[in-house]
Write a protein that holds these residues in place. Sequence first.
Motif, PDB file in Angstrom:
ATOM      1  N   LEU A  57      22.947  17.138  42.261  1.00 38.96           N
ATOM      2  CA  LEU A  57      23.517  15.807  42.111  1.00 38.96           C
ATOM      3  C   LEU A  57      23.811  15.550  40.643  1.00 38.96           C
ATOM      4  CD1 LEU A  57      21.243  13.773  44.543  1.00 38.96           C
ATOM      5  CD2 LEU A  57      23.565  14.611  44.946  1.00 38.96           C
ATOM      6  N   THR A  58      25.090  15.443  40.331  1.00 43.10           N
ATOM      7  CA  THR A  58      25.513  15.149  38.965  1.00 43.10           C
ATOM      8  C   THR A  58      26.461  13.953  39.014  1.00 43.10           C
ATOM      9  OG1 THR A  58      27.362  16.712  39.124  1.00 43.10           O
ATOM     10  CG2 THR A  58      25.312  17.550  38.184  1.00 43.10           C
ATOM     11  N   PRO A  59      26.469  13.145  37.973  1.00 43.52           N
ATOM     12  CA  PRO A  59      27.360  11.984  37.973  1.00 43.52           C
ATOM     13  C   PRO A  59      28.822  12.403  37.924  1.00 43.52           C
ATOM     14  CG  PRO A  59      26.231  12.200  35.870  1.00 43.52           C
ATOM     15  CD  PRO A  59      25.667  13.240  36.774  1.00 43.52           C
ATOM     16  N   ASN A  60      29.640  11.692  38.681  1.00 44.41           N
ATOM     17  CA  ASN A  60      31.084  11.931  38.668  1.00 44.41           C
ATOM     18  C   ASN A  60      31.715  11.028  37.624  1.00 44.41           C
ATOM     19  OD1 ASN A  60      31.035  13.805  40.764  1.00 44.41           O
ATOM     20  ND2 ASN A  60      31.174  12.209  42.324  1.00 44.41           N
ATOM     21  N   GLY A  61      32.093  11.610  36.529  1.00 46.92           N
ATOM     22  CA  GLY A  61      32.752  10.850  35.488  1.00 46.92           C
ATOM     23  C   GLY A  61      31.830  10.389  34.380  1.00 46.92           C
ATOM     24  N   LYS A  62      32.437  10.171  33.232  1.00 42.74           N
ATOM     25  CA  LYS A  62      31.705   9.792  32.030  1.00 42.74           C
ATOM     26  C   LYS A  62      31.004   8.442  32.183  1.00 42.74           C
ATOM     27  CE  LYS A  62      32.533   9.135  27.098  1.00 42.74           C
ATOM     28  NZ  LYS A  62      33.547   9.143  26.042  1.00 42.74           N
ATOM     29  N   GLU A  63      31.689   7.493  32.834  1.00 41.35           N
ATOM     30  CA  GLU A  63      31.099   6.161  32.959  1.00 41.35           C
ATOM     31  C   GLU A  63      29.812   6.169  33.777  1.00 41.35           C
ATOM     32  OE1 GLU A  63      34.391   7.081  35.658  1.00 41.35           O
ATOM     33  OE2 GLU A  63      34.431   6.741  33.525  1.00 41.35           O
ATOM     34  N   TYR A  64      29.714   7.032  34.777  1.00 37.65           N
ATOM     35  CA  TYR A  64      28.472   7.137  35.555  1.00 37.65           C
ATOM     36  C   TYR A  64      27.385   7.855  34.759  1.00 37.65           C
ATOM     37  CZ  TYR A  64      31.149   5.569  39.586  1.00 37.65           C
ATOM     38  OH  TYR A  64      31.919   4.833  40.433  1.00 37.65           O
ATOM     39  N   ARG A  90      18.285   8.339  29.403  1.00 35.54           N
ATOM     40  CA  ARG A  90      18.288   9.514  28.527  1.00 35.54           C
ATOM     41  C   ARG A  90      17.419  10.644  29.064  1.00 35.54           C
ATOM     42  NH1 ARG A  90      16.971   8.458  22.396  1.00 35.54           N
ATOM     43  NH2 ARG A  90      15.044   7.753  23.320  1.00 35.54           N
ATOM     44  N   GLU A  91      16.252  10.312  29.579  1.00 33.85           N
ATOM     45  CA  GLU A  91      15.344  11.333  30.092  1.00 33.85           C
ATOM     46  C   GLU A  91      15.945  12.077  31.275  1.00 33.85           C
ATOM     47  OE1 GLU A  91      14.519   8.101  29.723  1.00 33.85           O
ATOM     48  OE2 GLU A  91      13.145   8.150  28.016  1.00 33.85           O
ATOM     49  N   GLU A  92      16.579  11.333  32.186  1.00 38.76           N
ATOM     50  CA  GLU A  92      17.192  11.955  33.363  1.00 38.76           C
ATOM     51  C   GLU A  92      18.394  12.807  32.973  1.00 38.76           C
ATOM     52  OE1 GLU A  92      17.959   9.351  36.691  1.00 38.76           O
ATOM     53  OE2 GLU A  92      16.204   8.154  36.177  1.00 38.76           O
ATOM     54  N   ARG A 131       8.774  14.460  24.199  1.00 35.52           N
ATOM     55  CA  ARG A 131       7.816  14.343  25.309  1.00 35.52           C
ATOM     56  C   ARG A 131       8.459  13.826  26.587  1.00 35.52           C
ATOM     57  NH1 ARG A 131       3.432  16.097  23.082  1.00 35.52           N
ATOM     58  NH2 ARG A 131       2.785  15.423  21.044  1.00 35.52           N
ATOM     59  N   PHE A 132       9.714  14.270  26.823  1.00 33.74           N
ATOM     60  CA  PHE A 132      10.416  13.903  28.050  1.00 33.74           C
ATOM     61  C   PHE A 132      10.092  14.919  29.130  1.00 33.74           C
ATOM     62  CE2 PHE A 132      14.088  12.392  25.226  1.00 33.74           C
ATOM     63  CZ  PHE A 132      13.562  11.131  25.138  1.00 33.74           C
ATOM     64  N   GLN A 153      28.523  19.807  28.142  1.00 31.83           N
ATOM     65  CA  GLN A 153      29.096  19.336  26.884  1.00 31.83           C
ATOM     66  C   GLN A 153      29.252  17.811  26.897  1.00 31.83           C
ATOM     67  OE1 GLN A 153      33.051  20.799  26.053  1.00 31.83           O
ATOM     68  NE2 GLN A 153      32.815  20.446  23.870  1.00 31.83           N
ATOM     69  N   SER A 154      29.739  17.260  27.991  1.00 32.15           N
ATOM     70  CA  SER A 154      29.901  15.800  28.093  1.00 32.15           C
ATOM     71  C   SER A 154      28.560  15.086  28.031  1.00 32.15           C
ATOM     72  CB  SER A 154      30.593  15.445  29.413  1.00 32.15           C
ATOM     73  OG  SER A 154      31.896  15.951  29.438  1.00 32.15           O
ATOM     74  N   TYR A 155      27.570  15.615  28.746  1.00 30.59           N
ATOM     75  CA  TYR A 155      26.249  14.992  28.751  1.00 30.59           C
ATOM     76  C   TYR A 155      25.611  15.041  27.366  1.00 30.59           C
ATOM     77  CZ  TYR A 155      26.723  15.558  33.843  1.00 30.59           C
ATOM     78  OH  TYR A 155      27.160  15.526  35.143  1.00 30.59           O
TER      79      TYR A 155
END
Length: 138
Positions: free
Chosen positions: A7-14, A20-22, A81-82, A122-124
Amino acid sequence: CHTSGMLTPNGKEYAQKIPREELTYLILKLLQAWKEPLSHFNQHIEHHQELPDDSLSKAKQISNMVHELKTGVEKVTEKARFLINSLSGMASSEGTAFSNEANMMSDSDFIHCFRRDSNKVQSYLKILKCRIMPENSC
């Protein structure tokens, strides 16, 4: 792609809405999923004598870069420490399942999937960089 089930977000806005940890965990999960498949791919192309040396060199270079990136992200995660507990369970079980599926792909599918996942990582990473250092005016 062997990582399609992730499960990865579709698109930059999502992706920007994910904590940050996730997002860090997702990056590590994608990189871990490519560790063994890239190793097998390198071994596979080394046996193709018709490939030019620069192609073989580039494949090894990419594999090394993924390994270094994974190591770097793990260090950042560790220092912050994530997700320390989550990372220990991720390393073996999911990586093996993903690599078996990746070994059955054609070379062109493999490269397509790798490019797709590389773009996601790269986007993340860009999103994380902007969150950590907002002075970069992202």
